[in-house]
Structure formats: structure tokens, C-alpha cells
Design an enzyme around this catalytic site. Sequence first.
Site, PDB file in Angstrom:
ATOM      1  CG  HIS A 182      -1.658  -1.251   1.455  1.00 33.90           C
ATOM      2  ND1 HIS A 182      -2.853  -1.584   0.863  1.00 33.90           N
ATOM      3  CD2 HIS A 182      -1.300  -2.328   2.207  1.00 33.90           C
ATOM      4  CE1 HIS A 182      -3.220  -2.790   1.257  1.00 33.90           C
ATOM      5  NE2 HIS A 182      -2.294  -3.269   2.073  1.00 33.90           N
ATOM      6  CB  SER A 185      13.044  22.137 -14.870  1.00 35.57           C
ATOM      7  OG  SER A 185      12.273  23.315 -14.898  1.00 35.57           O
ATOM      8  CE  LYS A 223      11.214  19.501 -11.015  1.00 33.75           C
ATOM      9  NZ  LYS A 223       9.831  19.510 -11.457  1.00 33.75           N
ATOM     10  CD  GLU A 278       8.170  12.477 -15.540  1.00 37.36           C
ATOM     11  OE1 GLU A 278       7.215  13.120 -15.077  1.00 37.36           O
ATOM     12  OE2 GLU A 278       9.209  13.022 -15.964  1.00 37.36           O
TER      13      GLU A 278
END
Length: 468
Positions: free
Chosen positions: A160, A281, A287, A294
Amino acid sequence: MDKKAREHLRSRFQKEIDKTVSQYVASIPFDWRLYQQDITGSIAHAKMLAKQKIITLKDAEFIISGLRTIQEEIERGQFKFKLELEDIHMNIESRLFEIVGDVAGKLHTARSRNDQVALDLRLYLKEIIVETVEKVGSFQQALIRVAEANKKVVMPGYTHLQQAQPILFAHHILAYFEMLQRDAERFQDCLKRVDIMPLGSGALAGVNYPIDRHFVAKELGFSKVSANSLDAVSDRDFAIEYQSAAATTMMHLSRLAEEVILWSSAEFGFVELDDAYATSSSIMPQKKNPDVAELARAKTGRVYGNLIGLLTIMKGLPLAYNRDLQEDKEALFDTADTLLASLNVLTGLVKTMKLSDTRMKDVMSSSYILATDLADYLAKKGLPFRQAHETVSKLVQYAISKGKRLQELTLKEYQRFSPLFDKEAQQITLESSLAGRNVSGGTAPEQVTLALARAKRLVSKNDAGKTN
Ligand code: ARG
């Protein structure tokens, strides 16, 4: 516009084809990729026609040398693909007429584009599957490498997405090895159904020439010939199976990609991606983005879509060939391209990522990840496990209310919850927890060492050429 080819095809029509129609029905913008398979298949067919004396040896030689010239032209980028010639089969045939003259017309004896395209697709997929199994193998090697290089690293295991029990990082990574192992086996199994030679089925009913189908199969490296001509020209199960195996593999890659995305966040901080596999970024200079992971996650969606697309194309088709079947190709190529590229890039990403074992330890030290071990401890002393669970859950509640970790409680405090607790209860550590799970398939270091050895044996056996 190529007059000759058009005349051959449209001799019963009185009108030119409408431009919008010829654009709509053409597959050459994508099926040009089958040129190699088409030429290889045609050469085998021509040899067979000559061997069976259906055409003369001289004609076959002319045809074959013409086909070889065409292959060179395509490979040198000198071949002009023509939309009005619809597909790769007509483009090659039409050029063959230009090179060898009317004898080119003999190549299509005892053959139809329907069995021809089925053959080309099967030849294509056989190669793709071999390449896929190889790439899956390289990915598995990369997994073994990271598991081995970080053999002692302990991480929180999750259910979970909540910290559950400590595990070895290598154990976690080897879970993906197992998934990919099943994927490789699925592709190898699917290869059995791809490895069937359809030529000789003609348009749908077989052909009325004394052909030798087994000779063609042998020439092209197929283990079997198809058993029913109607089925052979209209079956795309083999492509569906491949797409399904590809979708499953992408699903596995996507799950790992998702973990890498989580792990590389500041909140987790378990891994740092190598600069070569991260993106920046355009606005936030701090970043380092996991775009590769992704995109692997997202591309899984299009591979699923390609599978559903083909299933949907097939579901209402009456026997035998229907032009709908032409729509199998773009999605199939897209799946193959996407899967191979994803395997490639994720292999590099996994190989180069750096772990932070201290960060993993840190997040576990402030949690109650050893609670199950404490319950097991009571259970081993005779307390029924359900009661042990309840006792430890009260103990954890108490520790939380005091702002203490389990290791920081005194023996007195432990014993307030059960007299069965003694000093040993305070000596449960991450290491003892791991070592205790010494069952086959478990996370104990001894088991993980065995699992690594097993993984190495399996990966060395993954020979794509083998179909069983
Ligand atoms: N381009 C077609 C396809 O991909 C080739 C077969 C065409 N056959 C036909 N009877 N029109 O399916």
C-alpha cells in the site's frame, strides 16, 4: 504514375482511380519497411517455381537478380516508392518489370498478395522477437548488475506504499528480473505460432500448381507450413500474441519506471539518476527530472492501445482476407519500435543510477518497520499470532504517543504489554529481521545470493533462437 503496373491491376476498369482513394488505400508510407522480407520471400518463391519447373531456371535467375538489384537500390536510398502502387509488394513488382521486362510477371505465379503479406509479416516478427528476447536479456543483465553491486543495501519494503518490512534492495530488483524472465519466455513461446509459413495459400483457397511448400519453408527458415489456406491468409493471432507479450513487458517496465520516479524524488531520495539519463527543467534550475522513466510509463499506454486496436480490427472479419488487415501494420511497427527503444534506454538508466543506502536506512530508523518481527517474536514464544499482533499494535501506539522508536523503549515498557517480552526483543534489528526470512524466495541474504546465481543461470540460457 507507373503505367505498366496500373495497367496490370486495373485492366477491367474504365476509369482512373480517384486521387483521394489511392491515398486512402495506400500502405506504402509504412509497409516499405517490409522490403527486405518481401524480397527474401520472393526469391525463395522464385527458386521453388524453378525447382518445380513451373517457370524455367533462366527466368528464375533473371527475376532473382532483378530482386537483388531492387534491394540494393532501396538500401542505397535510390528507390522511388510510389503511392499509386499502393504497397511494398506492388512497388517491388513494378520495378522488377522495369529491370527484367515481362518475365517479371512470372514471379506472381501461384501466389497472391494475401499470402505474400502474411509471409512478410511473419518474417518481420520472427526477427523482431529474436531481437526483443536479446534486449530483454540485456535488461536482465543490468538488473543483475545493480543487484550485485548493492548486495548489502537494505531498503524498506512496501505494501500500500506504506513501509511494511525491511528487504534487501537486491531482492526488490530481482523481482523485476522474474517478471522479465516470464516476458522472455512469453516471446519465445509466441515465436512458435509466428514460425509458420503461409505461402501456397494463394488468395484464399490454395493454388493449382505443383508447388513445394516445404521447400519454401526450409529456404526461409520456417519450422512448419500452415495447415489451412483460409486461416493462413486471414490469421493475425500471431501478431496479437506478440502485441500482448509486448504490452505485458511494457507494463513491467512501467512499474519499474514508476518506482524510479518515486525513488528519485526528494521525499524518497533513494536513487539519483545519472546526468546522462536525466533531463532538466527550463524554469527550475534545481531540478533533475526522470523524463525517461515517465515516458516509458506513458508509452505503455500506446502499446496497450495497439493491442486493443488489432483485436478490434479482427473481431468482425468474415473469412478470409479483408483489406482491414492492412491496418495491422502501423500499430505493430509502433509497438516493436517502442518496446525496443524502451528496453534500450531503461537498461542504461538502471545500470547508471546511484543508490543512497544511508537514506534508505534513515527512513526506516524513524518508522516501526520491525513491528512484524516483534509480533513473530511473541508468537514464537507461544502467543497465538493474532494476539501477538494486537499486543504489538498497542505497543506501537504507545511508542508513537511517547515520541519514541521501538528500540528506545525500556524493557519495563515492553513488559507492560506482555510478560513474554525479554531482552532479546530489544535486540531485533534490520539485519536479524532479514536473516530470519530464510525461506526459498525470501529476502534473507543467503536466499538472495541463491536467487542471484539462479538469475545468472537463467539469463545465460535465454537463447531467442530456441522455440521451446
Ligand atoms: N497492402 C495489403 C495489406 O497490407 C497487401 C495485401 C493486399 N491484398 C489485396 N487483395 N488487396 O494487407
